[in-house]
Design a protein around this motif. Structure first.
Motif, PDB file in Angstrom:
ATOM      1  N   UNK A  86       0.591  -1.294   0.002  1.00 40.09           N
ATOM      2  CA  UNK A  86      -0.159  -0.239   0.351  1.00 40.09           C
ATOM      3  C   UNK A  86       0.915   0.922   0.214  1.00 40.09           C
ATOM      4  N   UNK A  87       1.471   1.494   0.879  1.00 41.03           N
ATOM      5  CA  UNK A  87       2.842   2.426   0.727  1.00 41.03           C
ATOM      6  C   UNK A  87       3.446   2.568  -0.434  1.00 41.03           C
ATOM      7  N   UNK A  88       3.941   1.399  -1.071  1.00 37.91           N
ATOM      8  CA  UNK A  88       4.449   2.400  -2.837  1.00 37.91           C
ATOM      9  C   UNK A  88       3.179   2.416  -3.501  1.00 37.91           C
ATOM     10  N   UNK A  89       1.559   1.973  -3.262  1.00 31.60           N
ATOM     11  CA  UNK A  89       1.051   2.197  -4.233  1.00 31.60           C
ATOM     12  C   UNK A  89       1.264   4.131  -3.919  1.00 31.60           C
ATOM     13  N   UNK A  90       0.980   4.834  -2.770  1.00 30.30           N
ATOM     14  CA  UNK A  90       1.050   5.928  -2.263  1.00 30.30           C
ATOM     15  C   UNK A  90       2.421   6.885  -2.665  1.00 30.30           C
ATOM     16  N   UNK A  91       3.631   5.965  -2.400  1.00 30.45           N
ATOM     17  CA  UNK A  91       5.153   6.595  -2.772  1.00 30.45           C
ATOM     18  C   UNK A  91       4.892   6.403  -4.173  1.00 30.45           C
ATOM     19  N   UNK A  92       4.820   6.072  -4.867  1.00 35.81           N
ATOM     20  CA  UNK A  92       4.744   5.401  -6.825  1.00 35.81           C
ATOM     21  C   UNK A  92       4.424   5.496  -7.766  1.00 35.81           C
ATOM     22  N   UNK A  93       2.173   6.157  -6.443  1.00 33.87           N
ATOM     23  CA  UNK A  93       1.484   6.685  -7.418  1.00 33.87           C
ATOM     24  C   UNK A  93       1.353   5.794  -8.638  1.00 33.87           C
ATOM     25  N   UNK A  94       1.617   6.967  -9.699  1.00 36.08           N
ATOM     26  CA  UNK A  94       1.457   6.522 -11.680  1.00 36.08           C
ATOM     27  C   UNK A  94       2.282   5.359 -11.925  1.00 36.08           C
ATOM     28  N   UNK A  95       3.774   5.283 -11.257  1.00 30.41           N
ATOM     29  CA  UNK A  95       4.406   4.217 -11.567  1.00 30.41           C
ATOM     30  C   UNK A  95       3.639   2.698 -11.470  1.00 30.41           C
ATOM     31  N   UNK A  96       2.978   2.721  -9.480  1.00 30.70           N
ATOM     32  CA  UNK A  96       2.251   2.045  -9.894  1.00 30.70           C
ATOM     33  C   UNK A  96       0.678   0.977 -10.656  1.00 30.70           C
ATOM     34  N   UNK A  97       1.129   2.265 -10.945  1.00 29.80           N
ATOM     35  CA  UNK A  97      -1.033   2.538 -11.887  1.00 29.80           C
ATOM     36  C   UNK A  97      -0.085   1.725 -13.276  1.00 29.80           C
ATOM     37  N   UNK A  98       0.815   2.330 -13.538  1.00 30.34           N
ATOM     38  CA  UNK A  98       1.588   1.697 -14.407  1.00 30.34           C
ATOM     39  C   UNK A  98       1.496  -0.091 -14.766  1.00 30.34           C
ATOM     40  N   UNK A  99       2.587  -0.270 -13.671  1.00 28.47           N
ATOM     41  CA  UNK A  99       3.063  -1.497 -13.207  1.00 28.47           C
ATOM     42  C   UNK A  99       1.781  -2.258 -13.333  1.00 28.47           C
ATOM     43  N   UNK A 100       1.269  -2.232 -12.521  1.00 22.37           N
ATOM     44  CA  UNK A 100      -0.557  -3.035 -12.181  1.00 22.37           C
ATOM     45  C   UNK A 100      -1.168  -3.368 -13.452  1.00 22.37           C
ATOM     46  N   UNK A 101      -1.819  -1.927 -14.556  1.00 21.50           N
ATOM     47  CA  UNK A 101      -2.272  -1.816 -15.708  1.00 21.50           C
ATOM     48  C   UNK A 101      -2.423  -2.004 -16.721  1.00 21.50           C
ATOM     49  N   UNK A 102      -0.759  -1.646 -17.730  1.00 23.23           N
ATOM     50  CA  UNK A 102      -0.424  -1.682 -18.459  1.00 23.23           C
ATOM     51  C   UNK A 102       0.996  -2.800 -18.827  1.00 23.23           C
ATOM     52  N   UNK A 103       1.357  -3.651 -17.685  1.00 25.03           N
ATOM     53  CA  UNK A 103       2.271  -5.032 -18.193  1.00 25.03           C
ATOM     54  C   UNK A 103       1.461  -5.759 -18.892  1.00 25.03           C
ATOM     55  N   UNK A 104       0.216  -5.954 -19.430  1.00 22.33           N
ATOM     56  CA  UNK A 104      -0.560  -6.328 -20.325  1.00 22.33           C
ATOM     57  C   UNK A 104      -0.125  -6.407 -21.915  1.00 22.33           C
ATOM     58  N   UNK A 105       1.049  -5.439 -22.155  1.00 21.36           N
ATOM     59  CA  UNK A 105       1.167  -4.521 -23.331  1.00 21.36           C
ATOM     60  C   UNK A 105       2.300  -5.438 -23.693  1.00 21.36           C
ATOM     61  N   UNK A 106       3.089  -6.404 -22.320  1.00 19.33           N
ATOM     62  CA  UNK A 106       4.595  -6.718 -22.963  1.00 19.33           C
ATOM     63  C   UNK A 106       4.245  -8.141 -23.764  1.00 19.33           C
ATOM     64  N   UNK A 107       5.299  -7.884 -24.513  1.00 17.96           N
ATOM     65  CA  UNK A 107       5.222  -9.096 -25.285  1.00 17.96           C
ATOM     66  C   UNK A 107       5.421 -10.475 -24.336  1.00 17.96           C
ATOM     67  N   UNK A 108       4.949 -11.815 -25.055  1.00 20.06           N
ATOM     68  CA  UNK A 108       5.643 -12.708 -24.238  1.00 20.06           C
ATOM     69  C   UNK A 108       6.530 -13.425 -23.296  1.00 20.06           C
ATOM     70  N   UNK A 109       7.539 -13.717 -24.176  1.00 24.24           N
ATOM     71  CA  UNK A 109       8.638 -12.692 -23.415  1.00 24.24           C
ATOM     72  C   UNK A 109       9.200 -11.923 -22.766  1.00 24.24           C
ATOM     73  N   UNK A 110       9.031 -10.931 -22.533  1.00 20.96           N
ATOM     74  CA  UNK A 110       8.758  -9.908 -21.241  1.00 20.96           C
ATOM     75  C   UNK A 110       8.076 -10.037 -20.524  1.00 20.96           C
ATOM     76  N   UNK A 111       7.065 -10.453 -20.590  1.00 17.77           N
ATOM     77  CA  UNK A 111       6.058 -10.895 -20.088  1.00 17.77           C
ATOM     78  C   UNK A 111       6.077 -12.068 -18.982  1.00 17.77           C
ATOM     79  N   UNK A 112       6.837 -12.710 -19.260  1.00 20.13           N
ATOM     80  CA  UNK A 112       7.346 -14.073 -18.408  1.00 20.13           C
ATOM     81  C   UNK A 112       8.542 -13.701 -17.434  1.00 20.13           C
ATOM     82  N   UNK A 113       9.443 -13.031 -18.725  1.00 22.92           N
ATOM     83  CA  UNK A 113      10.069 -12.125 -17.330  1.00 22.92           C
ATOM     84  C   UNK A 113      10.132 -11.780 -15.739  1.00 22.92           C
TER      85      UNK A 113
END
Length: 189
Positions: A86-113
């Motif tokens: 939770x603190x990371x979501x507060x501290x990182x804000x937009x970075x957390x949003x991108x991490x959780x929401x935009x991961x689906x746009x990675x290619x399979x190779x990157x997503x697997x990593x």
């Protein structure tokens, strides 16, 4: 400049979405040429991958420190991990949003990593739950893997609704989650 590209990308990906953001959008905001972008990154996905790696690696490092603290009970470790999410979501804000929401746009190779690292984070929480059960700190009648998924579900989705500037700070939300986890929501007579 690489840091500026990443920070601007985070802002644009969080506000417009990864797919809707072009390399030109990033360059326009920074007032530089596409050549500058390609000097530091091969593609927009490479920027997203850097964002993903930095975020999950920072979480894993923090989690490892919590887990290996031999002075703390497993209940305290679990509470600290929930607070850290939770603190990371507060501290990182937009970075957390991108991490959780935009991961689906990675290619399979990157997503697997990235998924390997996310799986490690999950396994570490499950280890805390299992060790807490062995030490008698947690109930033994619930499957540790399901408890782990419940914890991650509660904490990870908070990026969507948690407002750091809102009336309840991250430390209080973490306490509420932890209390719900340990005591449930059933009214005790």
């Amino acid at each position: 400049m690489k840091g500026a590209i990443m920070e601007q990308s985070i802002e644009l990906f969080a506000n417009k979405g990864f797919k809707e953001t072009s390399i030109q959008d990033i360059m326009d905001v920074l007032n530089v040429t596409k050549g500058t972008f390609y000097y530091y990154y091969k593609s927009k996905e490479e920027v997203l991958m850097d964002i993903q790696y930095q975020y999950i690696n920072r979480l894993l490092d923090s989690q490892e420190k919590i887990i290996h603290d031999e002075e703390t009970s497993y209940q305290e470790k679990l509470h600290e991990i929930i607070f850290k999410l939770l603190n990371d979501i507060e501290k990182e804000g937009l970075r957390a949003k991108v991490f959780f929401r935009e991961m689906r746009h990675l290619t399979n190779e990157h997503l697997n990593q990235i998924m390997e690292k996310r799986d490690q984070f999950k396994e570490n929480i499950q280890l805390v739950v299992e060790e807490g059960i062995k030490k008698g700190e947690f109930r033994s009648d619930l499957p540790p893997n399901i408890v782990t998924f419940g914890i991650l579900g509660m904490a990870n989705w908070s990026y969507f609704w948690f407002k750091p500037e809102g009336p309840i700070p991250d430390v209080e939300v973490a306490k509420i989650f932890y209390k719900m986890l340990l005591e449930g929501i059933e009214k005790k007579e």
